[in-house]
Motif scaffolding. Structure first.
Motif, PDB file in Angstrom:
ATOM      1  N   GLN A  60       0.874  -1.174   0.000  1.00  0.00           N
ATOM      2  CA  GLN A  60       0.000   0.000   0.000  1.00  0.00           C
ATOM      3  C   GLN A  60       0.908   1.220   0.000  1.00  0.00           C
ATOM      4  O   GLN A  60       1.728   1.376   0.908  1.00  0.00           O
ATOM      5  CB  GLN A  60      -0.889  -0.034   1.245  1.00  0.00           C
ATOM      6  CG  GLN A  60      -1.956   1.022   1.289  1.00  0.00           C
ATOM      7  CD  GLN A  60      -3.150   0.679   0.427  1.00  0.00           C
ATOM      8  OE1 GLN A  60      -3.013   0.455  -0.773  1.00  0.00           O
ATOM      9  NE2 GLN A  60      -4.314   0.631   1.017  1.00  0.00           N
ATOM     10  N   ALA A  65       2.319  -4.066   3.421  1.00  0.00           N
ATOM     11  CA  ALA A  65       1.166  -4.005   4.308  1.00  0.00           C
ATOM     12  C   ALA A  65       0.671  -5.387   4.710  1.00  0.00           C
ATOM     13  O   ALA A  65      -0.164  -5.509   5.602  1.00  0.00           O
ATOM     14  CB  ALA A  65       0.041  -3.222   3.634  1.00  0.00           C
ATOM     15  N   HIS A  93      -1.929  -1.647   9.210  1.00  0.00           N
ATOM     16  CA  HIS A  93      -2.754  -1.549   8.001  1.00  0.00           C
ATOM     17  C   HIS A  93      -4.105  -2.249   8.146  1.00  0.00           C
ATOM     18  O   HIS A  93      -4.793  -2.470   7.149  1.00  0.00           O
ATOM     19  CB  HIS A  93      -1.986  -2.120   6.808  1.00  0.00           C
ATOM     20  CG  HIS A  93      -0.769  -1.337   6.469  1.00  0.00           C
ATOM     21  ND1 HIS A  93      -0.779  -0.225   5.656  1.00  0.00           N
ATOM     22  CD2 HIS A  93       0.525  -1.480   6.874  1.00  0.00           C
ATOM     23  CE1 HIS A  93       0.435   0.266   5.553  1.00  0.00           C
ATOM     24  NE2 HIS A  93       1.249  -0.476   6.286  1.00  0.00           N
ATOM     25  N   GLN A  96      -8.349  -1.451   6.485  1.00  0.00           N
ATOM     26  CA  GLN A  96      -8.186  -0.640   5.276  1.00  0.00           C
ATOM     27  C   GLN A  96      -8.661  -1.391   4.035  1.00  0.00           C
ATOM     28  O   GLN A  96      -8.371  -0.998   2.912  1.00  0.00           O
ATOM     29  CB  GLN A  96      -6.719  -0.224   5.113  1.00  0.00           C
ATOM     30  CG  GLN A  96      -6.222   0.683   6.218  1.00  0.00           C
ATOM     31  CD  GLN A  96      -4.747   1.042   6.070  1.00  0.00           C
ATOM     32  OE1 GLN A  96      -4.152   0.856   5.010  1.00  0.00           O
ATOM     33  NE2 GLN A  96      -4.156   1.557   7.140  1.00  0.00           N
TER      34      GLN A  96
END
Length: 164
Positions: A60, A65, A93, A96
């Motif tokens: 990411q 991530a 992370h 998300q």
């Protein structure tokens, strides 16, 4: 921004292990009770093959991530069209949409890999992972009751599966 998926290389193994080790204390996603070492995961990593059973890094904004991997299910030739999927997301992370992105990526790769079924072994108390897989049309194909003992507590393992 959509995450980027790249095949993991041997040089990535320390980062893959670090992400895996993050989840161990939560007792949600692995039956390992202590952190694993890079050396102890070398043979596991060597079994991944980009043409058959890949391990992808999830990036990411050019930052690692997480990772998603496909492994042989049960190791017998008749199961060759089925793979076990594992997804691990770096704690920084979470939340998300990367788990969903990982599944979407894998689903798109199944024809190239010659796969028509996926299985996931998920602890029955791991509600977020069960929710993600259920949302993606996985159903419970089995339950292994109280097979894990972690911190004095017995835990069940759900076998989630989907045919494509």
């Amino acid at each position: 921004m959509q995450p980027e998926f790249t095949f993991a290389t041997k040089a990535d193994l320390p980062a893959v292990v670090a992400i895996y080790n993050q989840i161990i204390p939560s007792r949600l996603a692995t039956a390992d009770l202590e952190p694993v070492t890079v050396a102890s995961r070398a043979a596991w990593f060597a079994a991944f093959d980009p043409k058959r059973r890949p391990l992808w890094l999830i990036k990411q904004n050019h930052e690692l991530a997480g990772w998603v991997g496909l492994e042989d299910f049960y190791g017998r030739p008749a199961y060759g069209h089925t793979a076990e999927i594992s997804i691990y997301i770096d704690g920084a992370h979470h939340h998300q949409g990367l788990g969903q992105a990982a599944l979407d990526h894998v689903f798109g790769q199944l024809p190239v890999l010659g796969l028509d079924a996926l299985v996931a072994f998920i602890f029955a108390h791991n509600i977020p992972s069960l929710g993600l897989f259920t949302k993606n049309q996985f159903s419970q194909w089995g339950l292994l009751p109280d097979v894990a003992l972690m911190d004095g507590q017995r835990r069940s393992l759900a076998i989630m599966g989907r045919r494509f």
